[in-house]
Design an enzyme around this catalytic site. Structure first.
Site, PDB file in Angstrom:
ATOM      1  N   ARG A   1      12.463 -11.629  -7.218  1.00 50.50           N
ATOM      2  CA  ARG A   1      12.036 -13.180  -7.161  1.00 50.50           C
ATOM      3  C   ARG A   1      12.556 -14.444  -6.780  1.00 50.50           C
ATOM      4  NH1 ARG A   1       5.741 -11.749  -8.093  1.00 50.50           N
ATOM      5  NH2 ARG A   1       4.923 -11.297  -6.230  1.00 50.50           N
TER       6      ARG A   1
ATOM      7  N   GLY B   1       0.072 -11.543  -0.596  1.00 54.03           N
ATOM      8  CA  GLY B   1      -0.921 -12.248   0.085  1.00 54.03           C
ATOM      9  C   GLY B   1      -0.574 -12.690   0.810  1.00 54.03           C
TER      10      GLY B   1
ATOM     11  N   LYS C   1      -7.984   0.166   2.945  1.00 53.09           N
ATOM     12  CA  LYS C   1      -9.038  -0.078   3.536  1.00 53.09           C
ATOM     13  C   LYS C   1      -9.263  -1.021   4.427  1.00 53.09           C
ATOM     14  CE  LYS C   1     -10.721   0.463  -0.871  1.00 53.09           C
ATOM     15  NZ  LYS C   1     -12.233  -0.825  -2.726  1.00 53.09           N
TER      16      LYS C   1
ATOM     17  N   GLY D   1       1.491  -5.879   3.010  1.00 50.42           N
ATOM     18  CA  GLY D   1       1.275  -4.610   2.066  1.00 50.42           C
ATOM     19  C   GLY D   1       1.960  -3.658   1.327  1.00 50.42           C
TER      20      GLY D   1
HETATM   21  P1  AMP Z   1      -2.711  -1.642   1.395  1.00 51.48           P
HETATM   22  O1  AMP Z   1      -2.351  -1.921  -0.228  1.00 51.48           O
HETATM   23  O2  AMP Z   1      -3.313  -1.912   2.021  1.00 51.48           O
HETATM   24  O3  AMP Z   1      -1.576  -1.239   1.900  1.00 51.48           O
HETATM   25  O4  AMP Z   1      -2.434   0.134   1.162  1.00 51.48           O
HETATM   26  C1  AMP Z   1      -1.942   0.646   0.356  1.00 51.48           C
HETATM   27  C2  AMP Z   1      -2.504   1.871   0.430  1.00 51.48           C
HETATM   28  O5  AMP Z   1      -2.913   2.775   1.002  1.00 51.48           O
HETATM   29  C3  AMP Z   1      -1.182   2.755  -1.165  1.00 51.48           C
HETATM   30  O6  AMP Z   1      -1.590   3.004  -2.435  1.00 51.48           O
HETATM   31  C4  AMP Z   1      -1.589   3.971  -0.262  1.00 51.48           C
HETATM   32  O7  AMP Z   1      -1.907   4.993  -1.198  1.00 51.48           O
HETATM   33  C5  AMP Z   1      -2.872   4.422   0.581  1.00 51.48           C
HETATM   34  N1  AMP Z   1      -3.146   5.034   1.530  1.00 51.48           N
HETATM   35  C6  AMP Z   1      -2.420   5.126   2.307  1.00 51.48           C
HETATM   36  N2  AMP Z   1      -2.919   6.123   2.751  1.00 51.48           N
HETATM   37  C7  AMP Z   1      -4.093   7.090   2.711  1.00 51.48           C
HETATM   38  C8  AMP Z   1      -4.390   7.584   2.369  1.00 51.48           C
HETATM   39  N3  AMP Z   1      -4.691   9.013   3.946  1.00 51.48           N
HETATM   40  N4  AMP Z   1      -5.994   8.073   1.392  1.00 51.48           N
HETATM   41  C9  AMP Z   1      -5.979   7.572   0.302  1.00 51.48           C
HETATM   42  N5  AMP Z   1      -5.031   6.512  -0.039  1.00 51.48           N
HETATM   43  C10 AMP Z   1      -4.105   5.907   1.039  1.00 51.48           C
END
Ligand code: AMP
Length: 417
Positions: free
Chosen positions: A36, A398, A219, A375
């Site tokens: 950053r 974010g 999620k 993400g």
């Molecule tokens: P995000 O911050 O929403 O992009 O989510 C990222 C997280 O999703 C990472 O820490 C991954 O380990 C998790 N992730 C991706 N695929 C899976 C899965 N099949 N089961 C559980 N967690 C997952």
């Protein structure tokens, strides 16, 4: 009126620049990742090289008041080294008048952490957990009232304002948005902000088609608004990662112990129906790597994504999914990637995410515009060494997520207004 950093005359002027120096520090207060800080350098160096002086402002962490742990003093030496000048330090961002007055062209001053003051965020602090509604209302009104003076003081330090803090562009804080009002004809974006805005426009406003979005991560709840906005823009929507299993369940699939959100099944169904209506092709995972434990030494199997046995959970995309997704990605002229398609933190479950990074690099080579942002895919692509092989990797988690949701970011609007 908005100015442009390349055409603005900085000669003899003081520029107050909001940067995002919210870098991770270890217990010895050493910077563990200075991305950053380096990202803001082109803007800061431009002002100095053009005969101006700098008043640099940032936040660090989430202090609840003056806290040494969150002092920007810890990063001063590194900022000086990166900028190539001995940066001065103002230990109180509201009492920096003398230091500012002494600044000469070519010099730079770093203000202490803005968030030592509640006025930066405009949110009351120190309220008891059981504070009543009326008490909260009074405290909020008080901090909003004193925020005006806070902003005015910061604005009094300079002749022009530059916002180069994309990481906080989604916040309507004193230094990211409100201060712009004091510089109606002398406000502009820094180079980092410009790069991010151009990247957002390249996918949301000027996308070349076919346009594919790959949305993964853990999620559905945190990506619902992105998915909905993407349906309005894309030709193809690849839904992978942990969130994909909610969609597979919504289609009637058996997902074993895979991550999912039952309460979001109606929304998932709605997204699938809306996609059909709009002619957007949805690509869920057809084949999944499943594990009997969420750990590196778990047993694994490759199974159809709609037939995951009980006791097993989906942890990565299988080769058949990747092959289908790869064809879609390589046929696209614009690709947005947000969120990993597997638990990439565990090397045995990172193959799918690595493959997506490879496809993006190949698509970029073929002339597609590829953006990774908003993400954990940013961490994945950087970690895997592919950051330089895609068109753009966003620096703001974010902020990029909110932009992809279709929201106007206050930090951007304040300069454009
Ligand atoms: P995000 O911050 O929403 O992009 O989510 C990222 C997280 O999703 C990472 O820490 C991954 O380990 C998790 N992730 C991706 N695929 C899976 C899965 N099949 N089961 C559980 N967690 C997952």
């Amino acid at each position: 009126m908005q100015q442009h950093i390349d055409s603005y005359d900085f000669t003899g002027k003081k520029a107050i620049v909001r940067v995002d120096f919210n870098v991770p520090l270890n217990e010895k207060f050493e910077i563990t990742d200075d991305t950053r800080i380096r990202a803001a350098m082109p803007t800061l160096k431009k002002v100095l090289a053009s005969g101006g002086s700098l008043v640099i402002m940032s936040h660090l962490g989430r202090p609840k008041g003056v806290t040494d742990k969150f002092s920007l003093r810890h990063i001063l030496a590194h900022v000086s080294e990166c900028l190539g000048v001995d940066v001065k330090f103002a230990p109180d961002c509201q009492k920096a008048q003398a230091e500012v007055a002494a600044l000469k062209p070519g010099e730079a001053l770093l203000l202490e952490n803005l968030r030592f003051y509640a006025e930066e965020e405009g949110k009351p602090r120190g309220l008891a957990d059981d504070a009543g509604e009326e008490e909260k209302k009074v405290a909020k009104a008080a901090v909003k009232a004193s925020q005006k003076e806070f902003v005015k003081t910061l604005a009094s330090y300079a002749d022009c304002y530059i916002n180069d803090a994309f990481g906080t562009a989604h916040r309507a804080h004193a230094s990211t948005a409100l201060i712009a009002d004091y510089f109606p004809n002398d406000k502009m974006f820094g180079y980092l902000m410009e790069g991010e805005i151009k990247a957002i426009d390249n996918v949301l406003k000027n996308a070349q088609h076919p346009f594919t979005a790959i949305i993964g991560g853990s999620k559905v709840s945190s990506k619902l608004a992105v998915l909905e906005n993407m349906l309005e823009k894309v030709d193809n929507l690849i839904i992978g990662g942990g969130m994909g299993y909610t969609f597979i369940k919504a289609e009637g699939g058996k997902i074993g112990n895979s991550l999912h959100e039952d309460d979001l099944i109606p929304q998932a169904k709605e997204i699938l129906a809306k996609a059909k209506e709009k002619g957007v092709n949805i690509y869920l995972s057809v084949q999944t790597l499943v594990a009997d434990d969420f750990s590196a030494d778990a047993n694994t199997l490759t199974v159809p994504s709609h037939e995951i046995p009980d006791g097993w959970e989906g942890v990565d995309a299988g080769p058949e999914s990747l092959e289908i997704w790869g064809k879609v990605i390589l046929d696209s002229k614009t690709v947005l990637w947000n969120g990993p398609v597997g638990v990439f933190e565990i090397p045995a479950f990172a193959k799918g995410t690595l493959k997506i990074a490879e496809y993006l690099a190949e698509a970029t080579e073929k002339g597609a515009y590829t953006l990774v942002g908003g993400g954990d895919s940013v961490a994945a692509v950087t970690q895997m060494g592919y950051a330089g092989k895609v068109s753009y990797v966003s620096t703001g988690g974010g902020a990029m997520l909110e932009a992809l949701e279709g929201k106007d970011l206050p930090g951007i609007a304040a300069i454009r207004e």
